[in-house]
Design a protein around this motif. Structure first.
Motif, PDB file in Angstrom:
ATOM      1  N   GLN A  38       0.835  -1.206   0.000  1.00 48.69           N
ATOM      2  CA  GLN A  38       0.000   0.000   0.000  1.00 48.69           C
ATOM      3  C   GLN A  38       0.869   1.256   0.000  1.00 48.69           C
ATOM      4  O   GLN A  38       0.520   2.248  -0.627  1.00 48.69           O
ATOM      5  N   LYS A  39       2.018   1.198   0.672  1.00 48.17           N
ATOM      6  CA  LYS A  39       2.917   2.351   0.731  1.00 48.17           C
ATOM      7  C   LYS A  39       3.542   2.652  -0.632  1.00 48.17           C
ATOM      8  O   LYS A  39       4.104   3.711  -0.836  1.00 48.17           O
ATOM      9  N   GLN A  40       3.416   1.685  -1.563  1.00 51.21           N
ATOM     10  CA  GLN A  40       3.899   1.893  -2.934  1.00 51.21           C
ATOM     11  C   GLN A  40       2.715   2.044  -3.897  1.00 51.21           C
ATOM     12  O   GLN A  40       2.874   1.957  -5.113  1.00 51.21           O
ATOM     13  N   GLY A  41       1.524   2.248  -3.330  1.00 48.61           N
ATOM     14  CA  GLY A  41       0.337   2.452  -4.148  1.00 48.61           C
ATOM     15  C   GLY A  41      -0.139   1.200  -4.863  1.00 48.61           C
ATOM     16  O   GLY A  41      -0.795   1.287  -5.897  1.00 48.61           O
ATOM     17  N   ALA A  42       0.199   0.021  -4.312  1.00 46.40           N
ATOM     18  CA  ALA A  42      -0.106  -1.226  -5.015  1.00 46.40           C
ATOM     19  C   ALA A  42      -0.924  -2.199  -4.167  1.00 46.40           C
ATOM     20  O   ALA A  42      -0.840  -3.408  -4.358  1.00 46.40           O
ATOM     21  N   TYR A  43      -1.732  -1.678  -3.244  1.00 43.04           N
ATOM     22  CA  TYR A  43      -2.510  -2.557  -2.362  1.00 43.04           C
ATOM     23  C   TYR A  43      -3.405  -3.496  -3.166  1.00 43.04           C
ATOM     24  O   TYR A  43      -3.397  -4.708  -2.952  1.00 43.04           O
ATOM     25  N   LYS A  58      -3.400  -4.378  -6.405  1.00 43.10           N
ATOM     26  CA  LYS A  58      -2.663  -5.330  -7.259  1.00 43.10           C
ATOM     27  C   LYS A  58      -2.037  -6.434  -6.411  1.00 43.10           C
ATOM     28  O   LYS A  58      -2.075  -7.607  -6.780  1.00 43.10           O
ATOM     29  N   MET A  59      -1.468  -6.065  -5.272  1.00 43.91           N
ATOM     30  CA  MET A  59      -0.822  -7.052  -4.409  1.00 43.91           C
ATOM     31  C   MET A  59      -1.864  -7.980  -3.790  1.00 43.91           C
ATOM     32  O   MET A  59      -1.629  -9.180  -3.660  1.00 43.91           O
ATOM     33  N   ARG A  60      -3.029  -7.434  -3.441  1.00 45.11           N
ATOM     34  CA  ARG A  60      -4.086  -8.264  -2.865  1.00 45.11           C
ATOM     35  C   ARG A  60      -4.520  -9.328  -3.874  1.00 45.11           C
ATOM     36  O   ARG A  60      -4.694 -10.497  -3.521  1.00 45.11           O
ATOM     37  N   GLN A  61      -4.678  -8.925  -5.131  1.00 43.17           N
ATOM     38  CA  GLN A  61      -5.066  -9.885  -6.164  1.00 43.17           C
ATOM     39  C   GLN A  61      -4.001 -10.972  -6.310  1.00 43.17           C
ATOM     40  O   GLN A  61      -4.324 -12.148  -6.460  1.00 43.17           O
ATOM     41  N   ALA A  62      -2.730 -10.585  -6.230  1.00 41.23           N
ATOM     42  CA  ALA A  62      -1.631 -11.553  -6.349  1.00 41.23           C
ATOM     43  C   ALA A  62      -1.604 -12.500  -5.144  1.00 41.23           C
ATOM     44  O   ALA A  62      -1.448 -13.711  -5.301  1.00 41.23           O
ATOM     45  N   VAL A  63      -1.772 -11.949  -3.945  1.00 42.15           N
ATOM     46  CA  VAL A  63      -1.726 -12.752  -2.717  1.00 42.15           C
ATOM     47  C   VAL A  63      -2.894 -13.746  -2.681  1.00 42.15           C
ATOM     48  O   VAL A  63      -2.734 -14.884  -2.240  1.00 42.15           O
ATOM     49  N   MET A  64      -4.054 -13.326  -3.172  1.00 39.47           N
ATOM     50  CA  MET A  64      -5.227 -14.211  -3.159  1.00 39.47           C
ATOM     51  C   MET A  64      -5.012 -15.438  -4.048  1.00 39.47           C
ATOM     52  O   MET A  64      -5.657 -16.462  -3.855  1.00 39.47           O
ATOM     53  N   GLN A  87       7.469 -16.609  -1.940  1.00 37.29           N
ATOM     54  CA  GLN A  87       6.316 -16.468  -2.844  1.00 37.29           C
ATOM     55  C   GLN A  87       5.815 -15.020  -2.855  1.00 37.29           C
ATOM     56  O   GLN A  87       5.448 -14.498  -3.908  1.00 37.29           O
ATOM     57  N   ILE A  88       5.816 -14.385  -1.693  1.00 39.17           N
ATOM     58  CA  ILE A  88       5.425 -12.973  -1.595  1.00 39.17           C
ATOM     59  C   ILE A  88       6.417 -12.123  -2.397  1.00 39.17           C
ATOM     60  O   ILE A  88       6.020 -11.233  -3.147  1.00 39.17           O
ATOM     61  N   GLU A  89       7.698 -12.421  -2.228  1.00 42.50           N
ATOM     62  CA  GLU A  89       8.734 -11.675  -2.949  1.00 42.50           C
ATOM     63  C   GLU A  89       8.532 -11.815  -4.465  1.00 42.50           C
ATOM     64  O   GLU A  89       8.583 -10.815  -5.193  1.00 42.50           O
ATOM     65  N   ALA A  90       8.305 -13.029  -4.932  1.00 42.01           N
ATOM     66  CA  ALA A  90       8.117 -13.252  -6.369  1.00 42.01           C
ATOM     67  C   ALA A  90       6.901 -12.477  -6.881  1.00 42.01           C
ATOM     68  O   ALA A  90       6.954 -11.863  -7.951  1.00 42.01           O
ATOM     69  N   ALA A  91       5.821 -12.483  -6.105  1.00 44.52           N
ATOM     70  CA  ALA A  91       4.616 -11.751  -6.505  1.00 44.52           C
ATOM     71  C   ALA A  91       4.898 -10.250  -6.563  1.00 44.52           C
ATOM     72  O   ALA A  91       4.502  -9.573  -7.519  1.00 44.52           O
ATOM     73  N   ALA A  92       5.579  -9.740  -5.541  1.00 46.57           N
ATOM     74  CA  ALA A  92       5.878  -8.302  -5.487  1.00 46.57           C
ATOM     75  C   ALA A  92       6.778  -7.884  -6.649  1.00 46.57           C
ATOM     76  O   ALA A  92       6.519  -6.880  -7.321  1.00 46.57           O
ATOM     77  N   ARG A  93       7.824  -8.654  -6.872  1.00 43.74           N
ATOM     78  CA  ARG A  93       8.737  -8.339  -7.990  1.00 43.74           C
ATOM     79  C   ARG A  93       7.997  -8.433  -9.323  1.00 43.74           C
ATOM     80  O   ARG A  93       8.221  -7.628 -10.228  1.00 43.74           O
ATOM     81  N   GLY A  94       7.098  -9.417  -9.438  1.00 41.40           N
ATOM     82  CA  GLY A  94       6.307  -9.574 -10.659  1.00 41.40           C
ATOM     83  C   GLY A  94       5.430  -8.364 -10.935  1.00 41.40           C
ATOM     84  O   GLY A  94       5.106  -8.071 -12.090  1.00 41.40           O
ATOM     85  N   LEU A  95       5.047  -7.670  -9.866  1.00 50.32           N
ATOM     86  CA  LEU A  95       4.231  -6.464 -10.004  1.00 50.32           C
ATOM     87  C   LEU A  95       5.098  -5.215 -10.179  1.00 50.32           C
ATOM     88  O   LEU A  95       4.575  -4.118 -10.302  1.00 50.32           O
ATOM     89  N   GLY A  96       6.419  -5.413 -10.154  1.00 51.23           N
ATOM     90  CA  GLY A  96       7.327  -4.280 -10.324  1.00 51.23           C
ATOM     91  C   GLY A  96       7.534  -3.460  -9.065  1.00 51.23           C
ATOM     92  O   GLY A  96       7.969  -2.304  -9.134  1.00 51.23           O
TER      93      GLY A  96
END
Length: 110
Positions: free
Chosen positions: A15-20, A22-28, A38-47
């Motif tokens: 959320q602090k990077q304005g991606a709450y 997008k990240m929620r969709q990835a985490v789900m 897995q969290i790291e891969a998702a975050a990096r995948g979102l840039g």
């Protein structure tokens, strides 16, 4: 730590990077026993900036928000997710959109 807390910390940091959202969709889409890699891969995948995100995940303010939410849930008698509070009513579990709209309309009428 439980995977659900790990995921929540990741969302609040994203959320602090304005991606709450997008990240929620990835985490789900991740398995229930989500791991940090897995969290790291998702975050990096979102840039997202992973170094910054790790730092933000460890920020005491993030844990304070989680603790406050857990306390509120406990105080309201919420024992699982999802759960919604609409007006003064607690609606535990998933709700279909028409039922949700009806509940909101009832509260708006007063």
């Amino acid at each position: 730590e439980p995977a659900s807390v790990l995921g929540t910390r990741a969302l609040l940091a994203a959320q602090k990077q304005g991606a709450y959202v997008k990240m929620r969709q990835a985490v789900m889409k991740l398995p229930p026993d989500t791991t940090l890699p897995q969290i790291e891969a998702a975050a990096r995948g979102l840039g997202l900036d992973w170094t910054r995100m790790q730092h933000d995940m460890d920020d005491p303010s993030v844990q304070a928000r989680i603790d406050a939410n857990l306390k509120l849930a406990h105080d309201l008698g919420i024992q699982g997710t999802p759960a919604l509070v609409i007006g003064d009513d607690l609606i535990p579990g998933a709700v279909e959109l028409p039922d949700l709209e009806k509940a909101v309309a009832m509260v708006r009428k007063g």
